[in-house]
Design a protein around this motif. Structure first.
Motif, PDB file in Angstrom:
ATOM      1  N   ASP A 123       0.779  -1.245   0.000  1.00  0.00           N
ATOM      2  CA  ASP A 123       0.000   0.000   0.000  1.00  0.00           C
ATOM      3  C   ASP A 123       0.809   1.292   0.000  1.00  0.00           C
ATOM      4  OD1 ASP A 123      -2.082  -1.805   0.231  1.00  0.00           O
ATOM      5  OD2 ASP A 123      -2.389  -1.458   2.369  1.00  0.00           O
ATOM      6  N   GLU A 124       1.974   1.291  -0.663  1.00  0.00           N
ATOM      7  CA  GLU A 124       2.757   2.529  -0.754  1.00  0.00           C
ATOM      8  C   GLU A 124       3.395   2.649  -2.129  1.00  0.00           C
ATOM      9  OE1 GLU A 124       4.261   3.109   3.882  1.00  0.00           O
ATOM     10  OE2 GLU A 124       5.681   2.465   2.351  1.00  0.00           O
ATOM     11  N   ILE A 125       3.641   3.879  -2.538  1.00  0.00           N
ATOM     12  CA  ILE A 125       4.463   4.177  -3.706  1.00  0.00           C
ATOM     13  C   ILE A 125       5.568   5.101  -3.235  1.00  0.00           C
ATOM     14  CG2 ILE A 125       4.510   5.215  -6.005  1.00  0.00           C
ATOM     15  CD1 ILE A 125       1.521   4.507  -6.212  1.00  0.00           C
ATOM     16  N   HIS A 126       6.796   4.804  -3.607  1.00  0.00           N
ATOM     17  CA  HIS A 126       7.952   5.563  -3.147  1.00  0.00           C
ATOM     18  C   HIS A 126       8.567   6.360  -4.290  1.00  0.00           C
ATOM     19  CE1 HIS A 126       8.841   2.701   0.486  1.00  0.00           C
ATOM     20  NE2 HIS A 126       7.649   3.262   0.549  1.00  0.00           N
ATOM     21  N   LEU A 127       8.980   7.570  -3.974  1.00  0.00           N
ATOM     22  CA  LEU A 127       9.728   8.405  -4.907  1.00  0.00           C
ATOM     23  C   LEU A 127      11.158   8.517  -4.390  1.00  0.00           C
ATOM     24  CD1 LEU A 127       9.413  10.300  -7.450  1.00  0.00           C
ATOM     25  CD2 LEU A 127       9.243  12.189  -5.808  1.00  0.00           C
ATOM     26  N   TRP A 128      12.104   7.941  -5.134  1.00  0.00           N
ATOM     27  CA  TRP A 128      13.510   7.957  -4.737  1.00  0.00           C
ATOM     28  C   TRP A 128      14.285   8.966  -5.570  1.00  0.00           C
ATOM     29  CZ3 TRP A 128      16.012   5.567  -0.760  1.00  0.00           C
ATOM     30  CH2 TRP A 128      15.268   4.636  -0.031  1.00  0.00           C
ATOM     31  N   ASP A 129      15.070   9.780  -4.883  1.00  0.00           N
ATOM     32  CA  ASP A 129      15.978  10.716  -5.544  1.00  0.00           C
ATOM     33  C   ASP A 129      17.252   9.945  -5.883  1.00  0.00           C
ATOM     34  OD1 ASP A 129      17.939  12.682  -6.124  1.00  0.00           O
ATOM     35  OD2 ASP A 129      16.827  14.176  -4.974  1.00  0.00           O
ATOM     36  N   LEU A 130      17.462   9.673  -7.163  1.00  0.00           N
ATOM     37  CA  LEU A 130      18.607   8.856  -7.572  1.00  0.00           C
ATOM     38  C   LEU A 130      19.932   9.579  -7.382  1.00  0.00           C
ATOM     39  CD1 LEU A 130      17.164   7.298 -10.856  1.00  0.00           C
ATOM     40  CD2 LEU A 130      17.276   6.269  -8.574  1.00  0.00           C
ATOM     41  N   LYS A 131      19.922  10.892  -7.499  1.00  0.00           N
ATOM     42  CA  LYS A 131      21.164  11.654  -7.350  1.00  0.00           C
ATOM     43  C   LYS A 131      21.590  11.722  -5.887  1.00  0.00           C
ATOM     44  CE  LYS A 131      20.407  14.438 -11.501  1.00  0.00           C
ATOM     45  NZ  LYS A 131      20.209  15.798 -12.073  1.00  0.00           N
ATOM     46  N   ALA A 132      20.621  11.903  -5.006  1.00  0.00           N
ATOM     47  CA  ALA A 132      20.936  12.004  -3.581  1.00  0.00           C
ATOM     48  C   ALA A 132      20.936  10.647  -2.894  1.00  0.00           C
ATOM     49  CB  ALA A 132      19.939  12.935  -2.890  1.00  0.00           C
ATOM     50  N   GLY A 133      20.363   9.623  -3.546  1.00  0.00           N
ATOM     51  CA  GLY A 133      20.303   8.307  -2.946  1.00  0.00           C
ATOM     52  C   GLY A 133      19.425   8.249  -1.714  1.00  0.00           C
ATOM     53  N   ARG A 134      18.283   8.943  -1.760  1.00  0.00           N
ATOM     54  CA  ARG A 134      17.416   8.988  -0.580  1.00  0.00           C
ATOM     55  C   ARG A 134      15.948   8.936  -0.983  1.00  0.00           C
ATOM     56  NH1 ARG A 134      14.871  13.771   0.323  1.00  0.00           N
ATOM     57  NH2 ARG A 134      15.498  15.531  -0.978  1.00  0.00           N
TER      58      ARG A 134
END
Length: 392
Positions: free
Chosen positions: A249-260
């Protein structure tokens, strides 16, 4: 504006005879491909105006029904020039000429189900990933170019960044440990939006990972361990963000440049099925996903606010959504109810007051908008459609 959000269904495409699992627009926006449990893929043709504006009288026809798949069809990918459509059926990959509907090649280098297909941004080849832990780079005609070899990940999805630098993969680990630059775990009971915390312990066998590879060297740039299944990944146009459907029940947005982890989106239901989300709208400001409750959910990408819960599909899971590449006011969704729905912004004469942005409600016009007739295609209308005549 939020009032321009596509919340009205004007077209229902109803030719598949079983669950529709995946959809993908051609780059020119004139065609939509769909993949189904019925062992067929369909290339749908839209009216020319649909690539540029949300006209009220679009023509939709099932242009080609691509048969001869030995198993249900899971993955779709259009070549950069839209001349070739890739489909996957268990461990088989088929290449189809989109002008004739003829299968031009069938390859089966994978030894388990192919779960991801992605054309390279230069159009000179494509990459596949599968549950056999293999990543294969192919020439545009289907000849193997090279391979990553066996990875430690049963791959559930992958995506190539638009800047042609990275390959982002998600899947389940089969080895005791993966080489990692970052290891994180998340508590299922943590407040929404909390950042992941570093974990000093080794991830257990069967952990789920996002692995980012350098596309040229094939070396691991980033590896992140997460609890819960990771079923799909999309990369933003600016190559900065990875959007990952994360069960439960979640969707995640990952910052690929910051690795977070940059943001979480919640409200939809996902526990047992593969669901594919997407970016949409001007500069990808929306995040849209299907759900196991039969609805489509939309959030503001940067704030995480739930903007829309769109009803209309029948029983079962809404499996995939795809935003139109040329029209910022249109997207498509497909479902276990055997249908595809085309969503558009309400016509200008329908003023949408601010109360309609309450995420607890379903849209006032889930099936059709006033003055815009809903078009419905069903299997009885497909008698004159050209079917593929390829052999398995």
């Amino acid at each position: 504006m939020e009032s321009d959000f596509p919340r009205v269904t004007n077209v229902i495409l109803q030719v598949h005879t079983d669950e529709v699992w995946n959809i993908a627009w051609s780059h020119d926006g004139l065609y939509l491909a769909s993949a189904s449990r019925d062992k067929n893929a369909i290339i749908w043709r839209t009216g020319p105006s649909a690539a540029h504006e949300a006209g009220p009288h679009q023509d939709w026809t099932p242009h080609f029904v691509l048969r001869d798949h030995p198993y249900p069809v899971g993955c779709l990918a259009w070549s950069k020039d839209d001349s070739v459509l890739l489909t996957s059926s268990d461990n088989y990959i088929k290449l189809w000429n989109t002008k004739t509907g003829v299968c031009i090649n069938t390859v089966n280098e994978h030894t388990d189900m192919v779960t991801a297909l992605s054309w390279l941004p230069d159009g000179l080849g494509f990459i596949s990933g599968g549950l056999d832990c293999r990543i294969i780079h192919w020439e545009a005609d289907g000849k193997p170019h090279d391979a990553w070899g066996a990875t430690a990940l049963r791959i559930t999805d992958l995506a190539v960044t638009s800047d042609f630098t990275r390959l982002v993969t998600v899947g389940m680990e089969i080895q005791p440990r993966l080489p990692s630059t970052i290891e994180v775990t998340q508590s299922r009971g943590a407040p929404d939006g909390d950042a992941p915390t570093p974990s000093g312990g080794n991830p257990s066998k069967g952990a789920h990972w996002m692995i980012v590879f350098d596309l040229t060297t094939k070396q691991t740039e980033l590896s992140i361990c997460l609890e819960g299944e990771l079923t799909s990944v999309k990369v933003s146009q600016n190559s900065q963000y990875a959007l990952i459907n994360h069960s439960p029940d979640e969707i995640h947005l990952w910052d690929l440049k910051a690795g977070r982890l940059a943001r979480k989106y919640t409200g939809q239901r996902q526990g047992r099925h593969v669901i594919k989300s997407c970016f949409g709208g001007i500069e990808g400001k929306f995040v849209v996903s299907g759900s196991e409750d039969g609805n489509v959910y939309a959030w503001h990408r940067d704030t995480g606010a739930l903007l829309e819960v769109l009803a209309g599909h029948g029983e079962g899971t809404v499996n995939s959504v795809a935003w139109h590449p040329r029209n910022e006011r249109m997207f498509a969704s497909c479902s276990d109810d055997n249908t595809i729905r085309i969503w558009e912004a309400p016509p200008p004469q329908l003023s949408i007051d601010s109360n309609l942005h309450n995420p607890s409600r379903t849209p006032a016009f889930p099936d059709k908008g006033k003055g815009k007739p809903q078009q419905r295609w069903d299997e009885d209308d497909v008698d004159s459609v050209s079917d593929s005549n390829a052999t398995p």
